[in-house]
Motif scaffolding. Sequence first.
Motif, PDB file in Angstrom:
ATOM      1  N   GLN A   2       0.827  -1.199   0.000  1.00 24.80           N
ATOM      2  CA  GLN A   2       0.000   0.000   0.000  1.00 24.80           C
ATOM      3  C   GLN A   2       0.861   1.249   0.000  1.00 24.80           C
ATOM      4  O   GLN A   2       0.491   2.283  -0.533  1.00 24.80           O
ATOM      5  N   ASP A  45      -6.208  14.882  -3.301  1.00 27.49           N
ATOM      6  CA  ASP A  45      -5.854  13.510  -2.922  1.00 27.49           C
ATOM      7  C   ASP A  45      -6.637  13.011  -1.717  1.00 27.49           C
ATOM      8  O   ASP A  45      -6.992  11.835  -1.630  1.00 27.49           O
ATOM      9  N   TYR A  46      -6.945  13.898  -0.781  1.00 30.67           N
ATOM     10  CA  TYR A  46      -7.596  13.532   0.477  1.00 30.67           C
ATOM     11  C   TYR A  46      -9.016  13.008   0.272  1.00 30.67           C
ATOM     12  O   TYR A  46      -9.618  12.472   1.203  1.00 30.67           O
ATOM     13  N   GLU A  47      -9.597  13.154  -0.925  1.00 29.42           N
ATOM     14  CA  GLU A  47     -10.945  12.671  -1.169  1.00 29.42           C
ATOM     15  C   GLU A  47     -10.977  11.186  -1.545  1.00 29.42           C
ATOM     16  O   GLU A  47     -12.052  10.601  -1.672  1.00 29.42           O
ATOM     17  N   HIS A  48      -9.805  10.581  -1.719  1.00 25.77           N
ATOM     18  CA  HIS A  48      -9.755   9.153  -1.998  1.00 25.77           C
ATOM     19  C   HIS A  48      -9.971   8.364  -0.703  1.00 25.77           C
ATOM     20  O   HIS A  48      -9.828   8.898   0.403  1.00 25.77           O
ATOM     21  N   GLU A  49     -10.310   7.103  -0.864  1.00 27.34           N
ATOM     22  CA  GLU A  49     -10.624   6.265   0.298  1.00 27.34           C
ATOM     23  C   GLU A  49      -9.460   6.209   1.273  1.00 27.34           C
ATOM     24  O   GLU A  49      -9.654   6.263   2.495  1.00 27.34           O
ATOM     25  N   ARG A  50      -8.245   6.104   0.748  1.00 28.81           N
ATOM     26  CA  ARG A  50      -7.045   6.069   1.590  1.00 28.81           C
ATOM     27  C   ARG A  50      -6.128   7.204   1.160  1.00 28.81           C
ATOM     28  O   ARG A  50      -5.282   7.030   0.299  1.00 28.81           O
ATOM     29  N   PRO A  51      -6.309   8.390   1.731  1.00 30.95           N
ATOM     30  CA  PRO A  51      -5.448   9.514   1.344  1.00 30.95           C
ATOM     31  C   PRO A  51      -3.975   9.139   1.419  1.00 30.95           C
ATOM     32  O   PRO A  51      -3.556   8.398   2.315  1.00 30.95           O
ATOM     33  N   ASP A 111      -3.478   5.551  -1.433  1.00 29.86           N
ATOM     34  CA  ASP A 111      -4.015   5.203  -2.746  1.00 29.86           C
ATOM     35  C   ASP A 111      -3.110   5.774  -3.840  1.00 29.86           C
ATOM     36  O   ASP A 111      -2.795   5.097  -4.823  1.00 29.86           O
ATOM     37  N   ARG A 139      -8.942  15.296  11.610  1.00 26.38           N
ATOM     38  CA  ARG A 139      -8.526  14.947  10.242  1.00 26.38           C
ATOM     39  C   ARG A 139      -7.514  16.006   9.794  1.00 26.38           C
ATOM     40  O   ARG A 139      -7.804  16.887   8.998  1.00 26.38           O
ATOM     41  N   ASP A 150      -7.950  13.432 -10.831  1.00 27.09           N
ATOM     42  CA  ASP A 150      -8.622  12.766  -9.717  1.00 27.09           C
ATOM     43  C   ASP A 150      -8.723  11.270  -9.964  1.00 27.09           C
ATOM     44  O   ASP A 150      -9.107  10.518  -9.059  1.00 27.09           O
TER      45      ASP A 150
END
Length: 275
Positions: free
Chosen positions: A24, A40-46, A49, A82, A256
């Motif tokens: 990962q 980037d922070y809007e992805h499931e795993r900032p 991912d 966060r 994105d």
Amino acid sequence: MIRRILTMLLALSATVTLLPAAAQAGDRVRPLTRAHAHNDYEHERPLFDALSHGFTSVEADIYLVDGELLVAHDPEDVVPGRTLQSLYLDPLARLTRSGKVRKLQLLVDIKNTGAATYTELDRVLRSYRKMLTSYRYGRVSRDAVTVVVSGDRPRELMQAQRVRYAFYDGRSTDLNSGVPASFIPLISDNWNNLFTWQGAGPIPDAERARLRQFVRDAHAAGQRVRFWATPDVPGPAREAVWRELVAADVDHINTDDLAGLEAFLRSLPPSRAAA
């Protein structure tokens, strides 16, 4: 004997658990030097991912709220805890210590109270200075993570600092301005402010020439180039724009769609995929 077997099983279990975590972190993925993870922070795993897809540049928007640097796109989305530290700086500190991240750009977009937010950002970054590229008394010392400040940037405050752990994200108006790359290492701008072409049909000759001259001028000054708001809907138009950006040697392609840009860049010869 039983205790020894249990100990061996526990050790094996720990190893199996750690292997996916290492994957990962992106340590087994060939880095893509042109790949920039917008929001980037809007992805499931900032962060993770992006690293798993080979990205070498990630973007985080921050708000200063009650003394915390909170990561979110809009003020109504901020969540206590966060923070920039928990989502990015702490994981990067661990990854750089273990050698899993050796070169990454962290673009920090200040969304409110520019000077106050930057002042707190500067204070926080000093705790992570061992992994950060820095500016000290006229000289840049390279390290694993380079922080570039975008958004509401307090230019005079940053320029007055004799020691900095972050750099300034310039705009097209800063191109050929004579301001050194030690302050402005990156020139970014809205694609639509400079170009009309959106990928349908061939790019107009005048716009192709303007794009390539833009990049040549930035590179001559030791600066990198990024455009935001380029087409990002999967399809031929987006791919056509990405191909022109690569042909012009644009350093960071903004997206994105992590998997989409990774697939596109890995389809190119390595010499073209690398900035």
